[in-house]
Design a protein around this motif. Structure first.
Motif, PDB file in Angstrom:
ATOM      1  N   THR A   1     -62.614  -6.214  38.917  1.00 37.37           N
ATOM      2  CA  THR A   1     -61.230  -5.178  38.475  1.00 37.37           C
ATOM      3  C   THR A   1     -61.897  -3.809  38.839  1.00 37.37           C
ATOM      4  O   THR A   1     -62.957  -3.428  38.605  1.00 37.37           O
ATOM      5  CB  THR A   1     -60.940  -5.307  37.092  1.00 37.37           C
ATOM      6  OG1 THR A   1     -61.905  -4.906  36.093  1.00 37.37           O
ATOM      7  CG2 THR A   1     -60.674  -6.538  36.683  1.00 37.37           C
ATOM      8  N   ALA A   2     -60.752  -3.021  39.130  1.00 38.67           N
ATOM      9  CA  ALA A   2     -60.998  -1.615  39.381  1.00 38.67           C
ATOM     10  C   ALA A   2     -59.703  -0.924  38.934  1.00 38.67           C
ATOM     11  O   ALA A   2     -58.627  -1.284  39.180  1.00 38.67           O
ATOM     12  CB  ALA A   2     -61.215  -1.600  40.946  1.00 38.67           C
ATOM     13  N   LEU A   3     -59.893   0.462  38.541  1.00 37.06           N
ATOM     14  CA  LEU A   3     -59.202   1.356  38.266  1.00 37.06           C
ATOM     15  C   LEU A   3     -59.462   2.678  38.755  1.00 37.06           C
ATOM     16  O   LEU A   3     -60.389   3.067  38.537  1.00 37.06           O
ATOM     17  CB  LEU A   3     -58.817   1.451  36.490  1.00 37.06           C
ATOM     18  CG  LEU A   3     -57.651   2.386  36.002  1.00 37.06           C
ATOM     19  CD1 LEU A   3     -56.259   1.603  36.437  1.00 37.06           C
ATOM     20  CD2 LEU A   3     -57.757   2.306  34.559  1.00 37.06           C
ATOM     21  N   PHE A   4     -58.372   3.317  39.581  1.00 35.34           N
ATOM     22  CA  PHE A   4     -58.886   4.778  40.365  1.00 35.34           C
ATOM     23  C   PHE A   4     -57.628   5.644  40.298  1.00 35.34           C
ATOM     24  O   PHE A   4     -56.726   5.072  40.173  1.00 35.34           O
ATOM     25  CB  PHE A   4     -59.156   4.343  41.373  1.00 35.34           C
ATOM     26  CG  PHE A   4     -58.159   4.089  42.417  1.00 35.34           C
ATOM     27  CD1 PHE A   4     -58.203   2.694  42.756  1.00 35.34           C
ATOM     28  CD2 PHE A   4     -57.728   4.731  43.293  1.00 35.34           C
ATOM     29  CE1 PHE A   4     -57.011   2.049  43.413  1.00 35.34           C
ATOM     30  CE2 PHE A   4     -56.596   4.542  44.081  1.00 35.34           C
ATOM     31  CZ  PHE A   4     -56.389   3.262  44.226  1.00 35.34           C
ATOM     32  N   VAL A   5     -58.031   6.904  40.156  1.00 36.46           N
ATOM     33  CA  VAL A   5     -57.016   8.020  40.375  1.00 36.46           C
ATOM     34  C   VAL A   5     -57.912   8.962  41.257  1.00 36.46           C
ATOM     35  O   VAL A   5     -58.988   9.165  41.515  1.00 36.46           O
ATOM     36  CB  VAL A   5     -56.841   8.734  38.829  1.00 36.46           C
ATOM     37  CG1 VAL A   5     -56.047   7.808  38.155  1.00 36.46           C
ATOM     38  CG2 VAL A   5     -58.280   9.202  38.493  1.00 36.46           C
ATOM     39  N   GLN A   6     -56.894   9.665  42.123  1.00 37.41           N
ATOM     40  CA  GLN A   6     -57.441  10.275  43.282  1.00 37.41           C
ATOM     41  C   GLN A   6     -56.411  11.494  43.589  1.00 37.41           C
ATOM     42  O   GLN A   6     -55.081  11.373  43.212  1.00 37.41           O
ATOM     43  CB  GLN A   6     -57.641   9.316  44.332  1.00 37.41           C
ATOM     44  CG  GLN A   6     -58.422   9.986  45.704  1.00 37.41           C
ATOM     45  CD  GLN A   6     -58.336   8.862  46.755  1.00 37.41           C
ATOM     46  OE1 GLN A   6     -57.655   9.083  47.543  1.00 37.41           O
ATOM     47  NE2 GLN A   6     -59.302   7.828  46.568  1.00 37.41           N
ATOM     48  N   ARG A   7     -57.110  12.462  43.819  1.00 35.63           N
ATOM     49  CA  ARG A   7     -56.096  13.774  44.102  1.00 35.63           C
ATOM     50  C   ARG A   7     -56.656  14.428  45.474  1.00 35.63           C
ATOM     51  O   ARG A   7     -58.055  14.674  45.330  1.00 35.63           O
ATOM     52  CB  ARG A   7     -56.142  14.877  43.342  1.00 35.63           C
ATOM     53  CG  ARG A   7     -55.450  16.139  43.557  1.00 35.63           C
ATOM     54  CD  ARG A   7     -55.370  17.097  42.436  1.00 35.63           C
ATOM     55  NE  ARG A   7     -54.814  18.405  43.073  1.00 35.63           N
ATOM     56  CZ  ARG A   7     -53.553  18.976  42.488  1.00 35.63           C
ATOM     57  NH1 ARG A   7     -52.849  18.365  41.601  1.00 35.63           N
ATOM     58  NH2 ARG A   7     -53.628  20.234  43.042  1.00 35.63           N
ATOM     59  N   THR A   8     -56.100  14.828  46.516  1.00 35.17           N
ATOM     60  CA  THR A   8     -56.490  15.438  47.709  1.00 35.17           C
ATOM     61  C   THR A   8     -55.900  16.562  47.900  1.00 35.17           C
ATOM     62  O   THR A   8     -54.667  16.870  47.858  1.00 35.17           O
ATOM     63  CB  THR A   8     -56.073  14.658  48.956  1.00 35.17           C
ATOM     64  OG1 THR A   8     -56.862  12.915  48.901  1.00 35.17           O
ATOM     65  CG2 THR A   8     -56.395  14.999  50.186  1.00 35.17           C
ATOM     66  N   ASP A   9     -56.722  17.592  48.012  1.00 38.71           N
ATOM     67  CA  ASP A   9     -56.114  18.898  48.197  1.00 38.71           C
ATOM     68  C   ASP A   9     -56.304  19.710  49.609  1.00 38.71           C
ATOM     69  O   ASP A   9     -57.068  19.014  50.578  1.00 38.71           O
ATOM     70  CB  ASP A   9     -56.782  20.053  47.129  1.00 38.71           C
ATOM     71  CG  ASP A   9     -56.525  19.841  45.736  1.00 38.71           C
ATOM     72  OD1 ASP A   9     -54.946  19.825  45.470  1.00 38.71           O
ATOM     73  OD2 ASP A   9     -56.954  19.519  45.001  1.00 38.71           O
ATOM     74  N   ALA A  10     -55.359  20.415  50.080  1.00 37.70           N
ATOM     75  CA  ALA A  10     -55.336  21.172  51.206  1.00 37.70           C
ATOM     76  C   ALA A  10     -55.350  20.033  52.691  1.00 37.70           C
ATOM     77  O   ALA A  10     -56.010  19.960  53.523  1.00 37.70           O
ATOM     78  CB  ALA A  10     -56.755  21.687  51.602  1.00 37.70           C
ATOM     79  N   VAL A  11     -54.367  19.233  52.387  1.00 40.03           N
ATOM     80  CA  VAL A  11     -53.922  18.039  53.153  1.00 40.03           C
ATOM     81  C   VAL A  11     -53.814  18.791  54.589  1.00 40.03           C
ATOM     82  O   VAL A  11     -53.113  19.701  54.667  1.00 40.03           O
ATOM     83  CB  VAL A  11     -52.716  17.369  52.634  1.00 40.03           C
ATOM     84  CG1 VAL A  11     -52.213  16.335  53.811  1.00 40.03           C
ATOM     85  CG2 VAL A  11     -53.148  16.580  51.492  1.00 40.03           C
ATOM     86  N   ILE A  12     -54.571  17.972  55.358  1.00 43.27           N
ATOM     87  CA  ILE A  12     -54.293  18.543  56.902  1.00 43.27           C
ATOM     88  C   ILE A  12     -53.093  17.842  57.499  1.00 43.27           C
ATOM     89  O   ILE A  12     -53.289  16.813  57.847  1.00 43.27           O
ATOM     90  CB  ILE A  12     -55.705  18.658  57.667  1.00 43.27           C
ATOM     91  CG1 ILE A  12     -56.729  19.198  57.153  1.00 43.27           C
ATOM     92  CG2 ILE A  12     -55.281  18.817  59.073  1.00 43.27           C
ATOM     93  CD1 ILE A  12     -58.062  18.808  57.682  1.00 43.27           C
ATOM     94  N   ALA A  13     -52.193  18.809  57.846  1.00 42.20           N
ATOM     95  CA  ALA A  13     -50.953  18.249  58.792  1.00 42.20           C
ATOM     96  C   ALA A  13     -51.612  18.416  60.290  1.00 42.20           C
ATOM     97  O   ALA A  13     -52.151  19.337  60.806  1.00 42.20           O
ATOM     98  CB  ALA A  13     -49.756  19.110  58.674  1.00 42.20           C
ATOM     99  N   THR A  14     -51.441  17.213  61.099  1.00 41.53           N
ATOM    100  CA  THR A  14     -51.794  17.446  62.166  1.00 41.53           C
ATOM    101  C   THR A  14     -51.026  18.205  63.364  1.00 41.53           C
ATOM    102  O   THR A  14     -49.965  18.934  62.822  1.00 41.53           O
ATOM    103  CB  THR A  14     -51.603  16.089  63.056  1.00 41.53           C
ATOM    104  OG1 THR A  14     -50.366  15.513  63.215  1.00 41.53           O
ATOM    105  CG2 THR A  14     -52.555  15.064  62.178  1.00 41.53           C
ATOM    106  N   ASP A  15     -51.321  18.719  64.438  1.00 41.34           N
ATOM    107  CA  ASP A  15     -50.663  19.572  65.236  1.00 41.34           C
ATOM    108  C   ASP A  15     -49.391  18.820  65.515  1.00 41.34           C
ATOM    109  O   ASP A  15     -48.336  19.480  65.969  1.00 41.34           O
ATOM    110  CB  ASP A  15     -51.450  19.590  66.662  1.00 41.34           C
ATOM    111  CG  ASP A  15     -52.074  18.173  67.177  1.00 41.34           C
ATOM    112  OD1 ASP A  15     -52.433  17.437  66.320  1.00 41.34           O
ATOM    113  OD2 ASP A  15     -51.865  18.044  68.318  1.00 41.34           O
ATOM    114  N   PHE A  16     -49.149  17.643  65.211  1.00 36.81           N
ATOM    115  CA  PHE A  16     -47.832  17.039  65.800  1.00 36.81           C
ATOM    116  C   PHE A  16     -46.826  17.288  64.686  1.00 36.81           C
ATOM    117  O   PHE A  16     -45.622  17.085  64.638  1.00 36.81           O
ATOM    118  CB  PHE A  16     -47.936  15.739  65.983  1.00 36.81           C
ATOM    119  CG  PHE A  16     -48.432  15.483  67.558  1.00 36.81           C
ATOM    120  CD1 PHE A  16     -47.773  15.694  68.346  1.00 36.81           C
ATOM    121  CD2 PHE A  16     -49.603  14.844  67.352  1.00 36.81           C
ATOM    122  CE1 PHE A  16     -48.423  15.490  69.886  1.00 36.81           C
ATOM    123  CE2 PHE A  16     -50.438  14.555  68.774  1.00 36.81           C
ATOM    124  CZ  PHE A  16     -49.584  14.914  69.796  1.00 36.81           C
ATOM    125  N   GLY A  17     -47.501  17.424  63.179  1.00 39.68           N
ATOM    126  CA  GLY A  17     -46.689  17.257  62.046  1.00 39.68           C
ATOM    127  C   GLY A  17     -46.589  18.589  61.403  1.00 39.68           C
ATOM    128  O   GLY A  17     -46.054  18.767  60.046  1.00 39.68           O
TER     129      GLY A  17
END
Lengths: 682, 166
Positions: A498-514
């Motif tokens: 079993t596994a339980l996880f939480v995660q946060r990603t900051d400064a998400v990089i939007a690509t040149d197309f988005g």
């Protein structure tokens, strides 16, 4: 004595001491086969760099064995991964697949680090993986190690979602000689040969070659060029792996590969395009067991020549894409056990990711200097703590003439410096002989890719809009906390995980197309890569896997991964980016499998159900992306194998057994495949 | 004092019988010795003179590996030896039959520069033997680093990182 002379004496003295250490030492590096036989379970070095039993590693890791691969009937590595708990596979066609771990997957997914025997095999443009271009045959894979969650402190960037390490057989210790031929629906034809030659007890060479061609799925409403290329994917690869044990203490290795492929796949812009490329790689190194630890040196270069890129959008000028990509890496490490309770690993790395392309207006390179330290401390017989840190220092090097309206200059590129620390920390507590708890905390780093930093697609090239990279991008940072509980169930030869996880990603990089839109004038506008807010993820996994002495094997698992989007991308309901994050991967996935082996027969059936999710599709005419809801579906794969002689096996594989056509992405539907094969082992 | 008391305890307390799976683990573990065992090396099975149960246990162990104990690229030949006869040396590995663990076995192993192996973890913790192994429910290997070093025994670094050392 002058300072210079003293320095030389010290340098020579140190060198001679290390050399004498090497000469007097006694053994080679990790022998997977012998350690696996000893401990009765797969062994990995993917989590800390130190050899460990998978259950003892301070991370959530799944190991897929050669037996699993063979009995799955898979024709590609992602086909195998699709039945691993917590792994998502987007299949856009034969050979065109993207793999994500725990909630993040997208076209040209950059969040997963993939390695073959430690050699990283990403494309430098977007950090994506072209799976069919990997120069490895399924029959030469000893095991595939899937590490879930960030592992940047060992591998650096790209390892924010997880790590997939493909370990092949060691030609020095294991002789693998296999020839296989297969064919089936969609005019699918495949073949592979693997041969091992040993020179006495001290040298071994494994050669492998293989490939496929097919007439793939119905293309849908495409232009003529894309229809032709899309329906005829192919790939061919050759690999050589040589190892020489110079002394019982020192082993050198040399690997080389060549491959070519053509496939159609969605780009980061969600355009469904065709790529054709050639690639080469060369790697050499040495491992030595010395009094100061296991010293390792590895030098390699990957080179990719992108010969052509066909753009789907009709009536628009094809992108005259040529691209030379290269990755040059030098890695050195020392793995040392200190006393009875402490193991440390010190690593240094130099990396040069470079691309010369029309789309960059010249040559762009990220030069990365990294240092890492891992410390594994056995606090008590049942408790082990592991801490690892890594610092990456990146300098951008640009030579060329930036084009377009974005205001990019060579000076802006060359001024870029990025410093990014990574962290992995974990405690493993073996509470009883059958109960194991694992607590981990990680800080993963996603460095901007070359395209995100330096793409220069001017307005009117592929669209009225221009698309540009951004040299001032910050790295994206992912924090992950996880608790695992494993229980062995010896009465039924099974393991519950079993596994339980939480995660946060900051400064998400939007690509040149988005990225955000900049309007220059009434007729000129462009999008540019940017850091755009944050995303969170949380999830739970539970699974059981086991076997019986009578020949049965089974597995059943459920995975939940829920992601949120706080990036500002696609605000107002206008879809401009394929980076949806929220609901862009199935939140609920169940995987089940059952198999039976009896005398000369093997039969396996695997099922995967996944909930609905949102995908994006590029329209045929310029405009916002279209949001497409992909319904939940269940798919079955099956294989029946019969051993005709001790050396020859025939097998029949059915993929997507219950549905002749299935919508699995916003691209073309997938068709049922039936494949027959014959395999000879010598 | 503890050592002397331990030595005179009956074999039921210091039981050291090896199952076939244990011996398989022993063979695979000693393949990681440095240097590896020489071809046709002897693996001594030590028993306590005058202790019928100990002798019986030693014979049972020897019967399980009568064809030799495979250790990597070499095969070790078993030889049942009265613990008093260990002083003559000539063996690279010694495994302790029931009741054989103790200071005399330790001293003999050290003199012969041989690896002592037992299934009794307490004998390793007490410093009487260098290596303890169990094969069920999970393979566990424990090495007393000081005892092994005193006998001049070394192991491959990767192996050391995967076992428990005391």
């Amino acid at each position: 004595m002058t300072n210079l002379t003293q320095s030389r004496v010290w340098t020579w003295g140190l060198g001679l001491w290390m050399l004498s250490g090497i000469v007097q030492t006694h053994a080679q590096s990790v022998d997977y086969q012998a350690l696996e036989q000893l401990f009765g379970e797969p062994v990995t070095t993917s989590v800390t760099g130190k050899p460990q039993r998978a259950a003892d590693a301070p991370a959530n890791i799944e190991i897929i064995t050669q037996d699993d691969i063979r009995r799955s009937g898979a024709i590609s590595i992602p086909d195998v991964l699709a039945f691993v708990t917590g792994v998502d596979v987007r299949t856009s066609g034969l050979g065109a697949q993207d793999v994500g771990i725990r909630g993040y997957n997208q076209a040209a997914n950059p969040h997963v680090m993939v390695l073959i025997n430690g050699r990283q095999v990403y494309m430098v443009d977007y950090g994506r993986i072209l799976w069919e271009s990997l120069p490895v045959q399924l029959s030469e894979i000893r095991q595939i190690e899937v590490v879930k969650g960030p592992n940047s402190a060992l591998y650096g960037f790209d390892a924010v979602g997880g790590v997939i390490n493909i370990i092949t057989y060691d030609p020095l210790k294991e002789s693998v000689n296999v020839a296989s031929l297969g064919g089936g629906t969609q005019d699918y034809l495949t073949g592979s040969v693997v041969g091992t030659a040993k020179i006495g007890e001290t040298a071994g060479l494994r050669l492998s070659a293989g490939g496929f061609k097919a007439h793939d799925f119905a293309p849908g409403p495409l232009n003529r060029t894309d229809t032709l290329t899309r329906q005829s994917p192919f790939a061919g690869n050759f690999n050589a792996d040589g190892r020489w044990q110079i002394t019982p203490q020192i082993e050198v290795f040399l690997e080389g590969s060549y491959g070519t492929m053509r496939e159609s796949r969605p780009t980061p812009a969600s355009l469904f395009d065709t790529e054709q490329l050639h690639q080469w790689s060369l790697r050499g190194g040495v491992n030595a067991d010395t009094p100061i630890g296991i010293l390792s040196l590895s030098v390699y270069r990957n080179q990719v020549s992108l010969d052509g890129l066909t753009i789907t959008l009709p009536k628009l000028q094809p992108l005259a894409a040529y691209e030379q990509q290269s990755v040059t890496v030098i890695q050195a490490s020392d793995l040392l056990k200190i006393g009875t309770d402490h193991t440390v690993r010190v690593g240094l790395e130099y990396r040069d990711n470079a691309a010369t392309a029309s789309g960059f207006g010249g040559r762009l390179a990220d030069i990365d200097y990294a240092a890492s330290l891992m410390w594994d401390w056995q606090i008590a017989p049942a408790v082990t703590a592991t801490n690892a840190v890594r610092i990456d220092h990146v300098e951008v090097s640009y030579s060329g003439t930036p084009t377009g309206v974005s205001g990019l200059t060579a000076a802006k590129f060359n001024a870029v410096r990025i410093d990014a620390p990574s962290l992995n920390s974990g405690v493993v507590w073996k509470a009883t002989d059958v109960d194991t708890f694992r607590f981990t905390l990680a800080r993963g780093v996603q460095l901007p890719t070359l395209a995100e930093q330096g793409a220069q697609i001017n307005p009117g090239t592929t669209s009225p809009l221009g698309f540009y990279g951004n040299p001032n991008l910050l790295p994206s940072i992912t924090w992950n906390a996880e608790t695992d509980y494993d229980r062995s169930l010896p009465a039924i030869n099974s393991v519950l995980r079993t596994a339980l996880f939480v995660q946060r990603t900051d400064a998400v990089i939007a690509t040149d197309f988005g990225g955000p839109l900049t309007i220059v004038s009434r007729t000129v506008a462009y999008r540019q890569a940017a850091n755009v807010g944050y995303s969170t993820a949380a999830g739970f996994e539970i699974g059981i896997r086991g076997h019986s002495p009578s020949g049965w094997r089974w597995n059943l698992s459920y995975a939940l991964a829920e992601t949120t989007n706080h990036t500002g991308l696609n605000a107002g309901g206008v879809i401009v980016s394929a980076q949806l994050y929220a609901h862009s991967v199935p939140e609920h996935v169940m995987v089940a499998g059952i198999g039976y082996a009896y005398e000369k027969w093997e039969a396996d059936l695997m099922a995967r159900w996944q909930s609905s999710f949102l995908d994006v599709r590029a329209p045929r005419t310029p405009g916002p992306l279209q949001l497409v809801s992909i319904d939940n579906y269940v798919t079955f794969n099956g294989r029946v194998g019969y051993r005709v002689t001790d050396n020859v096996t025939v097998a029949l594989v059915a993929q997507q057994l219950t549905a002749p056509r299935l919508i699995t992405t916003a691209g073309a539907p997938q068709e049922r495949r039936l494949i027959a094969s014959v395999t000879a082992r010598f | 004092m503890v050592a002397v008391m331990t030595w005179v305890l009956p074999s039921q307390v210091w039981g050291a019988s090896f199952a076939a799976t244990d011996l398989q683990v022993v063979g695979r573990a000693i393949a990681f010795m440095l240097p590896p065992p020489a071809p046709d090396a002897i693996i001594a099975i030590a028993y306590v003179a005058g202790n019928a149960a100990s002798r019986q246990d030693a014979d049972a162990i020897a019967a399980l590996i009568s064809g030799g104990l495979r250790a990597g690229r070499t095969t070790l030949r078993p030889r049942v030896i009265d613990i008093n006869g260990l002083e003559a040396g000539g063996f690279q590995v010694v495994i302790a039959a029931a009741g054989a663990n103790g200071p005399r076995l330790n001293a003999a192993a050290r003199a012969a520069r041989a690896l002592c192996v037992t299934t009794d973890i307490e004998a390793v913790r007490s410093g009487f033997c260098a290596m303890a192994i169990t094969s069920e429910p999970r393979v566990q290997i424990t090495v007393n680093h000081a005892v092994a070093a005193a006998a001049g025994i070394e192991f491959v670094a990767a192996f050391r990182m995967m076992i428990q050392e005391l």
